[in-house]
Write a protein that holds these residues in place. Sequence first.
Motif, PDB file in Angstrom:
ATOM      1  N   VAL A  26       0.845  -1.197   0.000  1.00 22.22           N
ATOM      2  CA  VAL A  26       0.000   0.000   0.000  1.00 22.22           C
ATOM      3  C   VAL A  26       0.883   1.252   0.000  1.00 22.22           C
ATOM      4  CG1 VAL A  26      -1.622   1.367   1.364  1.00 22.22           C
ATOM      5  CG2 VAL A  26      -1.991  -1.079   1.093  1.00 22.22           C
ATOM      6  N   ILE A  27       1.933   1.223   0.819  1.00 19.93           N
ATOM      7  CA  ILE A  27       2.828   2.383   0.914  1.00 19.93           C
ATOM      8  C   ILE A  27       3.569   2.592  -0.402  1.00 19.93           C
ATOM      9  CG2 ILE A  27       4.722   3.429   2.182  1.00 19.93           C
ATOM     10  CD1 ILE A  27       2.050   3.010   3.715  1.00 19.93           C
ATOM     11  N   THR A  28       4.082   1.526  -0.992  1.00 26.29           N
ATOM     12  CA  THR A  28       4.799   1.692  -2.258  1.00 26.29           C
ATOM     13  C   THR A  28       3.859   2.116  -3.380  1.00 26.29           C
ATOM     14  OG1 THR A  28       4.579  -0.680  -2.775  1.00 26.29           O
ATOM     15  CG2 THR A  28       6.563   0.029  -1.591  1.00 26.29           C
ATOM     16  N   GLY A  29       2.626   1.609  -3.340  1.00 19.67           N
ATOM     17  CA  GLY A  29       1.645   2.054  -4.327  1.00 19.67           C
ATOM     18  C   GLY A  29       1.341   3.532  -4.180  1.00 19.67           C
ATOM     19  N   GLY A  30       1.303   3.987  -2.932  1.00 17.82           N
ATOM     20  CA  GLY A  30       1.097   5.411  -2.704  1.00 17.82           C
ATOM     21  C   GLY A  30       2.259   6.237  -3.228  1.00 17.82           C
ATOM     22  N   LEU A  31       3.479   5.721  -3.096  1.00 16.42           N
ATOM     23  CA  LEU A  31       4.647   6.434  -3.614  1.00 16.42           C
ATOM     24  C   LEU A  31       4.600   6.555  -5.133  1.00 16.42           C
ATOM     25  CD1 LEU A  31       7.491   4.944  -1.363  1.00 16.42           C
ATOM     26  CD2 LEU A  31       6.455   7.215  -1.226  1.00 16.42           C
ATOM     27  N   VAL A  32       4.076   5.521  -5.794  1.00 12.58           N
ATOM     28  CA  VAL A  32       3.906   5.602  -7.252  1.00 12.58           C
ATOM     29  C   VAL A  32       3.005   6.781  -7.611  1.00 12.58           C
ATOM     30  CG1 VAL A  32       2.928   4.442  -9.269  1.00 12.58           C
ATOM     31  CG2 VAL A  32       4.318   3.145  -7.647  1.00 12.58           C
ATOM     32  N   ARG A  33       1.904   6.916  -6.879  1.00  9.15           N
ATOM     33  CA  ARG A  33       0.970   8.008  -7.153  1.00  9.15           C
ATOM     34  C   ARG A  33       1.568   9.358  -6.783  1.00  9.15           C
ATOM     35  NH1 ARG A  33      -2.721  10.304  -3.835  1.00  9.15           N
ATOM     36  NH2 ARG A  33      -2.475   8.670  -2.264  1.00  9.15           N
ATOM     37  N   LEU A  34       2.236   9.426  -5.639  1.00  5.37           N
ATOM     38  CA  LEU A  34       2.758  10.704  -5.154  1.00  5.37           C
ATOM     39  C   LEU A  34       3.914  11.219  -5.997  1.00  5.37           C
ATOM     40  CD1 LEU A  34       2.643   9.942  -1.324  1.00  5.37           C
ATOM     41  CD2 LEU A  34       1.169  11.533  -2.570  1.00  5.37           C
ATOM     42  N   THR A  35       4.628  10.332  -6.662  1.00  4.80           N
ATOM     43  CA  THR A  35       5.725  10.762  -7.536  1.00  4.80           C
ATOM     44  C   THR A  35       5.275  10.972  -8.977  1.00  4.80           C
ATOM     45  OG1 THR A  35       6.347   8.437  -7.917  1.00  4.80           O
ATOM     46  CG2 THR A  35       7.478   9.613  -6.129  1.00  4.80           C
ATOM     47  N   GLY A  36       3.969  10.841  -9.233  1.00  3.66           N
ATOM     48  CA  GLY A  36       3.467  11.024 -10.594  1.00  3.66           C
ATOM     49  C   GLY A  36       3.885   9.917 -11.545  1.00  3.66           C
ATOM     50  N   SER A  37       4.108   8.706 -10.978  1.00  3.15           N
ATOM     51  CA  SER A  37       4.617   7.598 -11.790  1.00  3.15           C
ATOM     52  C   SER A  37       3.543   6.592 -12.165  1.00  3.15           C
ATOM     53  CB  SER A  37       5.745   6.882 -11.020  1.00  3.15           C
ATOM     54  OG  SER A  37       6.760   7.774 -10.644  1.00  3.15           O
ATOM     55  N   GLY A  38       2.267   6.955 -11.987  1.00  5.73           N
ATOM     56  CA  GLY A  38       1.192   5.999 -12.217  1.00  5.73           C
ATOM     57  C   GLY A  38       1.149   5.438 -13.622  1.00  5.73           C
ATOM     58  N   LEU A  39       1.558   6.232 -14.593  1.00  5.93           N
ATOM     59  CA  LEU A  39       1.594   5.764 -15.988  1.00  5.93           C
ATOM     60  C   LEU A  39       3.030   5.709 -16.491  1.00  5.93           C
ATOM     61  CD1 LEU A  39      -1.510   7.618 -17.486  1.00  5.93           C
ATOM     62  CD2 LEU A  39      -1.324   5.230 -16.754  1.00  5.93           C
ATOM     63  N   GLY A  40       3.972   5.492 -15.568  1.00  4.51           N
ATOM     64  CA  GLY A  40       5.360   5.314 -15.981  1.00  4.51           C
ATOM     65  C   GLY A  40       5.489   4.147 -16.931  1.00  4.51           C
ATOM     66  N   CYS A  41       4.763   3.076 -16.628  1.00  2.00           N
ATOM     67  CA  CYS A  41       4.538   1.985 -17.579  1.00  2.00           C
ATOM     68  C   CYS A  41       3.101   2.154 -18.049  1.00  2.00           C
ATOM     69  CB  CYS A  41       4.744   0.622 -16.928  1.00  2.00           C
ATOM     70  SG  CYS A  41       6.469   0.220 -16.564  1.00  2.00           S
ATOM     71  N   ASP A  42       2.932   2.499 -19.318  1.00  2.00           N
ATOM     72  CA  ASP A  42       1.621   2.957 -19.776  1.00  2.00           C
ATOM     73  C   ASP A  42       0.697   1.870 -20.279  1.00  2.00           C
ATOM     74  OD1 ASP A  42       2.945   2.352 -22.091  1.00  2.00           O
ATOM     75  OD2 ASP A  42       2.930   4.388 -22.913  1.00  2.00           O
ATOM     76  N   THR A  43       1.084   0.606 -20.113  1.00  2.00           N
ATOM     77  CA  THR A  43       0.186  -0.481 -20.483  1.00  2.00           C
ATOM     78  C   THR A  43       0.398  -1.633 -19.509  1.00  2.00           C
ATOM     79  OG1 THR A  43      -0.618  -1.835 -22.325  1.00  2.00           O
ATOM     80  CG2 THR A  43       1.782  -1.600 -22.100  1.00  2.00           C
ATOM     81  N   TRP A  44      -0.373  -2.710 -19.713  1.00  2.00           N
ATOM     82  CA  TRP A  44      -0.294  -3.854 -18.797  1.00  2.00           C
ATOM     83  C   TRP A  44      -0.701  -5.105 -19.564  1.00  2.00           C
ATOM     84  CZ3 TRP A  44      -3.527  -7.625 -16.812  1.00  2.00           C
ATOM     85  CH2 TRP A  44      -3.089  -8.274 -15.639  1.00  2.00           C
ATOM     86  N   PRO A  45      -0.047  -6.257 -19.396  1.00  2.00           N
ATOM     87  CA  PRO A  45       1.004  -6.525 -18.406  1.00  2.00           C
ATOM     88  C   PRO A  45       2.403  -6.065 -18.822  1.00  2.00           C
ATOM     89  CG  PRO A  45       0.522  -8.529 -19.608  1.00  2.00           C
ATOM     90  CD  PRO A  45      -0.468  -7.494 -20.099  1.00  2.00           C
ATOM     91  N   ARG A  46       2.593  -5.671 -20.092  1.00  2.00           N
ATOM     92  CA  ARG A  46       3.891  -5.111 -20.483  1.00  2.00           C
ATOM     93  C   ARG A  46       4.084  -3.738 -19.861  1.00  2.00           C
ATOM     94  NH1 ARG A  46       6.169  -7.388 -25.259  1.00  2.00           N
ATOM     95  NH2 ARG A  46       4.869  -9.025 -26.177  1.00  2.00           N
ATOM     96  N   CYS A  47       5.346  -3.277 -19.849  1.00  2.00           N
ATOM     97  CA  CYS A  47       5.608  -1.921 -19.378  1.00  2.00           C
ATOM     98  C   CYS A  47       5.227  -0.908 -20.456  1.00  2.00           C
ATOM     99  CB  CYS A  47       7.080  -1.765 -19.001  1.00  2.00           C
ATOM    100  SG  CYS A  47       7.498  -0.147 -18.307  1.00  2.00           S
ATOM    101  N   ASN A  48       5.468  -1.269 -21.721  1.00  2.00           N
ATOM    102  CA  ASN A  48       5.027  -0.441 -22.837  1.00  2.00           C
ATOM    103  C   ASN A  48       4.715  -1.363 -24.005  1.00  2.00           C
ATOM    104  OD1 ASN A  48       7.578  -0.890 -24.295  1.00  2.00           O
ATOM    105  ND2 ASN A  48       8.457   0.528 -22.781  1.00  2.00           N
ATOM    106  N   ASP A  49       4.331  -0.811 -25.120  1.00  2.00           N
ATOM    107  CA  ASP A  49       3.915  -1.644 -26.256  1.00  2.00           C
ATOM    108  C   ASP A  49       5.024  -2.533 -26.775  1.00  2.00           C
ATOM    109  OD1 ASP A  49       1.361  -0.620 -26.188  1.00  2.00           O
ATOM    110  OD2 ASP A  49       1.806   1.011 -27.595  1.00  2.00           O
ATOM    111  N   ALA A  50       6.277  -2.148 -26.557  1.00  2.00           N
ATOM    112  CA  ALA A  50       7.391  -2.889 -27.149  1.00  2.00           C
ATOM    113  C   ALA A  50       8.087  -3.827 -26.167  1.00  2.00           C
ATOM    114  CB  ALA A  50       8.417  -1.905 -27.722  1.00  2.00           C
TER     115      ALA A  50
END
Length: 320
Positions: A26-50
């Motif tokens: 929960v804490i690490t998930g909050g850090l993702v949001r607080l650092t603006g990294s929620g779409l650092g990997c913009d797809t799922w389950p891959r990190c990006n299209d490639a």
Amino acid sequence: MSSPSAVSPFARRIFLANLCAQIGIVITGGLVRLTGSGLGCDTWPRCNDAQWTPHDESSGHAFIEFGNRMLTYVVGAIAVAAIVAAWKHRPVRKEIRYLAAFQLFAVVGQAILGGITVLTDLHPASVAAHLLLSMFMIASAVALYERAGEGDGPVRPLVRREIRVFASAGLGVLAALLVVGTVVTGSGPHAGDEDARRFDVDVDQMAWLHADLAFLLLGAALALALALRVTDAPVAAQRRVWWLLGVMLPQGLIGYTQYFNGLPEWQVSLHMFGACLVVVTTTRIVFGLRERGEAGQDGDDAPSADEPAPADEPVPATRY
């Protein structure tokens, strides 16, 4: 004193590690949001299209978001260990097995829900559901740990029924507090990405409603502490309520401080950790107001705290 059918200390340590892992993610998930990294990997389950993982040219946001994804495997591994510990225990305890199995199923569900959150570009409803499921998983991890220290005999209340009902109602207040808290989060800053959608509500009004519910839970805890005191409840039960009060007071202070200081990231992170502790301490109170011995042991038919012991029946005269 633990019941003879309670699980081994080693197994309980695994269950405790499972609880800590649930709080940690929960804490690490909050850090993702607080650092603006929620779409650092913009797809799922891959990190990006490639690619499945970030590469050297990826932004720091990608590594932060992907790192949180990888922690899911750590939490899953601990959940598997909990299942093994529950299944190896003898005698067989079905409730412990079910609670342990739920931990792994919930981790899988969280991974899928996390993917939906990314694929919907951090829609606040999916973000809220993601956090609420985490809080429910924390509560269930507490239940697993507590039940592992009990037997499977009948529940023996340690306090009056009215007090137990009042304590259980506190869980309902906590649930409302968490739901409104996710709405506050979904309508304020720290969305996880600057382009993420927000709930179309007045964030100030929702924040004050959240504060009102926090005061309600605090008042309920104070009333419960007084009720346990005047009814001479076991000291261990009273101590659990004081733990909740000890968590809620600084949690409320942090909440007000972050609100009036523009929601600095480190205070928001502390507030999330405090929310996890409120879930833990509130859930533990319910288990502290009763006890369960080993199934079938002598004394299972002892009167509860609500029922006076029956008067001795007269022995009929014997005719000779």
